[in-house]
Design a protein around this motif. Structure first.
Motif, PDB file in Angstrom:
ATOM      1  N   THR A  30      55.097  31.111  52.499  1.00 19.29           N
ATOM      2  CA  THR A  30      55.263  32.136  51.467  1.00 19.29           C
ATOM      3  C   THR A  30      54.883  31.585  50.104  1.00 19.29           C
ATOM      4  OG1 THR A  30      57.055  33.165  52.720  1.00 19.29           O
ATOM      5  CG2 THR A  30      56.888  33.732  50.405  1.00 19.29           C
ATOM      6  N   ARG A  31      55.297  30.331  49.843  1.00 16.52           N
ATOM      7  CA  ARG A  31      54.963  29.705  48.564  1.00 16.52           C
ATOM      8  C   ARG A  31      53.463  29.533  48.406  1.00 16.52           C
ATOM      9  NH1 ARG A  31      59.152  25.970  49.580  1.00 16.52           N
ATOM     10  NH2 ARG A  31      57.598  24.340  49.832  1.00 16.52           N
ATOM     11  N   VAL A  32      52.759  29.232  49.493  1.00 13.55           N
ATOM     12  CA  VAL A  32      51.302  29.061  49.441  1.00 13.55           C
ATOM     13  C   VAL A  32      50.633  30.365  49.035  1.00 13.55           C
ATOM     14  CG1 VAL A  32      49.243  28.666  50.827  1.00 13.55           C
ATOM     15  CG2 VAL A  32      51.190  27.137  51.056  1.00 13.55           C
ATOM     16  N   VAL A  33      51.096  31.478  49.612  1.00 16.02           N
ATOM     17  CA  VAL A  33      50.540  32.785  49.254  1.00 16.02           C
ATOM     18  C   VAL A  33      50.791  33.076  47.782  1.00 16.02           C
ATOM     19  CG1 VAL A  33      50.672  35.274  49.657  1.00 16.02           C
ATOM     20  CG2 VAL A  33      50.759  33.694  51.591  1.00 16.02           C
ATOM     21  N   ASP A  34      52.033  32.853  47.341  1.00 14.08           N
ATOM     22  CA  ASP A  34      52.359  33.070  45.924  1.00 14.08           C
ATOM     23  C   ASP A  34      51.518  32.172  45.021  1.00 14.08           C
ATOM     24  OD1 ASP A  34      54.250  34.932  46.624  1.00 14.08           O
ATOM     25  OD2 ASP A  34      55.945  33.538  46.537  1.00 14.08           O
ATOM     26  N   GLU A  35      51.326  30.917  45.468  1.00 11.51           N
ATOM     27  CA  GLU A  35      50.542  29.963  44.685  1.00 11.51           C
ATOM     28  C   GLU A  35      49.104  30.442  44.540  1.00 11.51           C
ATOM     29  OE1 GLU A  35      49.184  25.234  44.877  1.00 11.51           O
ATOM     30  OE2 GLU A  35      50.283  26.168  46.541  1.00 11.51           O
ATOM     31  N   ALA A  36      48.522  30.941  45.648  1.00 11.94           N
ATOM     32  CA  ALA A  36      47.139  31.422  45.604  1.00 11.94           C
ATOM     33  C   ALA A  36      47.007  32.614  44.660  1.00 11.94           C
ATOM     34  CB  ALA A  36      46.680  31.807  47.011  1.00 11.94           C
ATOM     35  N   ILE A  37      47.944  33.549  44.728  1.00 13.34           N
ATOM     36  CA  ILE A  37      47.909  34.728  43.849  1.00 13.34           C
ATOM     37  C   ILE A  37      48.045  34.289  42.390  1.00 13.34           C
ATOM     38  CG2 ILE A  37      49.174  36.812  43.169  1.00 13.34           C
ATOM     39  CD1 ILE A  37      49.828  37.225  46.129  1.00 13.34           C
ATOM     40  N   ASP A  38      48.968  33.345  42.117  1.00  9.47           N
ATOM     41  CA  ASP A  38      49.167  32.870  40.745  1.00  9.47           C
ATOM     42  C   ASP A  38      47.901  32.217  40.200  1.00  9.47           C
ATOM     43  OD1 ASP A  38      51.758  33.770  40.659  1.00  9.47           O
ATOM     44  OD2 ASP A  38      52.656  31.840  41.196  1.00  9.47           O
ATOM     45  N   ARG A  39      47.239  31.411  41.029  1.00  7.16           N
ATOM     46  CA  ARG A  39      46.043  30.690  40.548  1.00  7.16           C
ATOM     47  C   ARG A  39      44.880  31.650  40.299  1.00  7.16           C
ATOM     48  NH1 ARG A  39      45.677  24.777  43.514  1.00  7.16           N
ATOM     49  NH2 ARG A  39      47.740  24.047  42.846  1.00  7.16           N
ATOM     50  N   ILE A  40      44.733  32.648  41.178  1.00 10.20           N
ATOM     51  CA  ILE A  40      43.669  33.632  40.963  1.00 10.20           C
ATOM     52  C   ILE A  40      43.941  34.422  39.692  1.00 10.20           C
ATOM     53  CG2 ILE A  40      42.608  35.742  41.867  1.00 10.20           C
ATOM     54  CD1 ILE A  40      43.111  34.609  44.693  1.00 10.20           C
ATOM     55  N   ALA A  41      45.190  34.842  39.522  1.00 10.93           N
ATOM     56  CA  ALA A  41      45.548  35.605  38.315  1.00 10.93           C
ATOM     57  C   ALA A  41      45.337  34.766  37.064  1.00 10.93           C
ATOM     58  CB  ALA A  41      47.000  36.068  38.407  1.00 10.93           C
ATOM     59  N   SER A  42      45.551  33.461  37.186  1.00  7.90           N
ATOM     60  CA  SER A  42      45.456  32.579  36.024  1.00  7.90           C
ATOM     61  C   SER A  42      44.023  32.125  35.744  1.00  7.90           C
ATOM     62  CB  SER A  42      46.347  31.354  36.238  1.00  7.90           C
ATOM     63  OG  SER A  42      46.140  30.387  35.235  1.00  7.90           O
ATOM     64  N   ASP A  43      43.258  31.802  36.806  1.00 11.04           N
ATOM     65  CA  ASP A  43      41.986  31.097  36.614  1.00 11.04           C
ATOM     66  C   ASP A  43      40.746  31.948  36.835  1.00 11.04           C
ATOM     67  OD1 ASP A  43      43.631  28.963  36.192  1.00 11.04           O
ATOM     68  OD2 ASP A  43      43.346  28.077  38.178  1.00 11.04           O
ATOM     69  N   TYR A  44      40.859  33.074  37.512  1.00 10.00           N
ATOM     70  CA  TYR A  44      39.660  33.882  37.781  1.00 10.00           C
ATOM     71  C   TYR A  44      39.039  34.324  36.461  1.00 10.00           C
ATOM     72  CZ  TYR A  44      36.619  37.313  40.051  1.00 10.00           C
ATOM     73  OH  TYR A  44      35.527  38.014  40.499  1.00 10.00           O
ATOM     74  N   TYR A  45      37.684  34.388  36.421  1.00 10.73           N
ATOM     75  CA  TYR A  45      36.998  34.606  35.148  1.00 10.73           C
ATOM     76  C   TYR A  45      37.234  35.995  34.557  1.00 10.73           C
ATOM     77  CZ  TYR A  45      33.236  37.613  36.948  1.00 10.73           C
ATOM     78  OH  TYR A  45      32.514  38.650  37.479  1.00 10.73           O
ATOM     79  N   ARG A  46      37.679  36.929  35.384  1.00  7.83           N
ATOM     80  CA  ARG A  46      38.078  38.243  34.875  1.00  7.83           C
ATOM     81  C   ARG A  46      39.569  38.435  35.100  1.00  7.83           C
ATOM     82  NH1 ARG A  46      36.675  42.442  37.387  1.00  7.83           N
ATOM     83  NH2 ARG A  46      35.570  41.611  39.190  1.00  7.83           N
ATOM     84  N   SER A  47      40.201  39.183  34.195  1.00 12.32           N
ATOM     85  CA  SER A  47      41.636  39.418  34.338  1.00 12.32           C
ATOM     86  C   SER A  47      41.897  40.426  35.461  1.00 12.32           C
ATOM     87  CB  SER A  47      42.204  39.953  33.021  1.00 12.32           C
ATOM     88  OG  SER A  47      43.580  40.260  33.165  1.00 12.32           O
ATOM     89  N   ILE A  48      42.718  40.037  36.421  1.00 13.56           N
ATOM     90  CA  ILE A  48      43.077  40.903  37.548  1.00 13.56           C
ATOM     91  C   ILE A  48      44.590  41.074  37.553  1.00 13.56           C
ATOM     92  CG2 ILE A  48      42.981  41.254  40.041  1.00 13.56           C
ATOM     93  CD1 ILE A  48      40.241  41.172  38.835  1.00 13.56           C
ATOM     94  N   PRO A  49      45.087  42.309  37.523  1.00 13.35           N
ATOM     95  CA  PRO A  49      46.547  42.507  37.563  1.00 13.35           C
ATOM     96  C   PRO A  49      47.153  41.869  38.808  1.00 13.35           C
ATOM     97  CG  PRO A  49      45.422  44.560  37.030  1.00 13.35           C
ATOM     98  CD  PRO A  49      44.361  43.581  37.435  1.00 13.35           C
ATOM     99  N   LYS A  50      48.266  41.210  38.617  1.00 13.27           N
ATOM    100  CA  LYS A  50      48.923  40.540  39.742  1.00 13.27           C
ATOM    101  C   LYS A  50      49.327  41.540  40.830  1.00 13.27           C
ATOM    102  CE  LYS A  50      51.721  36.385  39.952  1.00 13.27           C
ATOM    103  NZ  LYS A  50      52.740  35.568  39.251  1.00 13.27           N
TER     104      LYS A  50
END
Length: 392
Positions: free
Chosen positions: A37-57
């Motif tokens: 579960t933490r891995v899934v949350d971690e992946a979502i957090d990193r995409i929301a933080s680092d992806y070049y466009r802003s994507i709502p969580k």
């Protein structure tokens, strides 16, 4: 003493953290599940933080849940976002273009065009394939998502990409664009007419869906035809009926079947349950024909198969859809819901009509076949002639 144990406990904890397979079962399961579960949350957090466009969580969360459900490979299991779930459970507004549709690999196949509807005025026909809505291709979308694109407020326009009947497998597919203005559609759950064939008066009762209270309307129509109109047989028209409530299927089947099993349901976590005829059936001397097509599914197949297995009706038409599973809605804390397959159902003779959620099943095989793709009236004529021949 405690100070002496702390380094040992730390070393053991670190080692077990890297070797969860050596933990006791109940501890290992909790650890692994929590870690995953933490891995899934971690992946979502990193995409929301680092992806070049802003994507709502929230969008990423919805996509991740939808991806988990899609990984099941079950065409009948879906994830509904909070908005989709609200719309799914909202009272029907009957707004749209006036068609009943069934899923097809590249879009939606029109199973029925309602009389005097916007679709009828636009020239849409049974068998036409809707492949795009407002320029968006429907291939890869669930049937619910595709239908949602067509729906809208009365008075607004929608553009459909339509392949005409008989052309889906043509070498060069021709898609025409049809602009339709949405409207409020009044479509009764039950429609009843009387026909005379070879001097025999017969009743035709079409049931559109197994919604709450549908059985009462069917029973009222049957009793009206038998006692007031004086028909000598009943055609139960279940074409383009995609199903509905299993309890309604039990009640509708009980109108024609005196006693015995209607359907049995089984699931991995669901207790096995057998639904039986509830009494109050019409006389078994009154002949019945069930008219079906490739879009007859789910609860409609339960009724069809029950009448067939009990030798209570002759089935006329094409092979039915073949859905032998049932779903259950489970609401989630974000307002969305899982609509997932939780069990299978079996006919009185023990048949399961589906191939699970992964593929379409065999469905019900009619005793009297009507070629797929012929016009609606021809199928009804075959059913009426079959029924007239059964009247003594």
């Amino acid at each position: 003493m405690l100070a002496a144990l702390l380094p040992i406990l730390l070393v053991v904890g670190v080692w077990l953290g890297g070797h969860p397979e050596d933990l006791p079962g109940f501890v290992r399961n909790a650890f692994v599940v929590d870690h995953q579960t933490r891995v899934v949350d971690e992946a979502i957090d990193r995409i929301a933080s680092d992806y070049y466009r802003s994507i709502p969580k929230s969008r990423l969360t919805n996509a991740s849940i939808a991806g988990v459900v899609a990984s099941l490979g079950d065409r009948f299991s879906h994830y509904l976002t909070a908005k989709e779930f609200r719309e799914f459970n909202a009272p029907p507004s009957f707004t749209g273009i006036g068609v009943a549709v069934g899923p097809e690999r590249r879009g939606l196949e029109i199973a029925r065009v309602f009389d005097s509807s916007p679709a009828a005025r636009a020239g849409l026909k049974e068998g036409d394939l809707i492949v795009a809505v407002n320029g968006r291709k429907l291939a890869g979308l669930s049937a619910d998502a595709a239908v949602a694109l067509i729906k809208g407020l009365p008075g607004t326009d929608v553009e459909l990409g339509v392949e005409e009947q008989g052309r889906p497998h043509a070498k060069h597919r021709v898609t025409r664009t049809v602009k339709i203005t949405r409207a409020t559609i009044s479509e009764p759950v039950v429609a009843s007419v009387t026909r005379t064939v070879h001097g025999v008066k017969l009743g035709v009762i079409a049931l559109a869906t197994f919604s709450p209270g549908a059985h009462g309307e069917v029973r009222e129509a049957v009793e009206h035809d038998l006692h007031r109109t004086g028909v000598h047989g009943i055609v139960l028209d279940l074409r383009a009926n995609g199903g509905g409530l299993v309890e309604e299927a039990q009640l509708v089947a009980s109108i024609f079947i005196t006693k015995g099993t209607i359907v049995t349901t089984r699931g991995r976590t669901q207790p096995s349950q057998t639904l039986i005829a509830l009494g109050g059936a019409i006389s078994s001397s009154i002949p019945v024909v069930v008219l079906v097509d490739s879009n007859t599914a789910s609860s409609a197949e339960i009724v069809t198969a029950a009448l067939q297995d009990h030798h209570r009706a002759t089935v006329v038409g094409t092979h039915t859809f073949g859905k032998g599973v049932f779903q259950e809605e489970e609401q989630l804390s974000n307002g969305g819901a899982l609509d997932i397959t939780v069990g299978e159902y079996f006919t009185p003779d023990g048949r399961n009509l589906g191939g699970g959620g992964i593929k379409q099943g065999a469905g019900v095989t009619p005793e009297v076949s009507v070629p797929h793709g012929v016009d609606t009236q021809h199928g009804l004529d075959v059913a009426l002639n079959t029924l007239a021949a059964k009247v003594k």
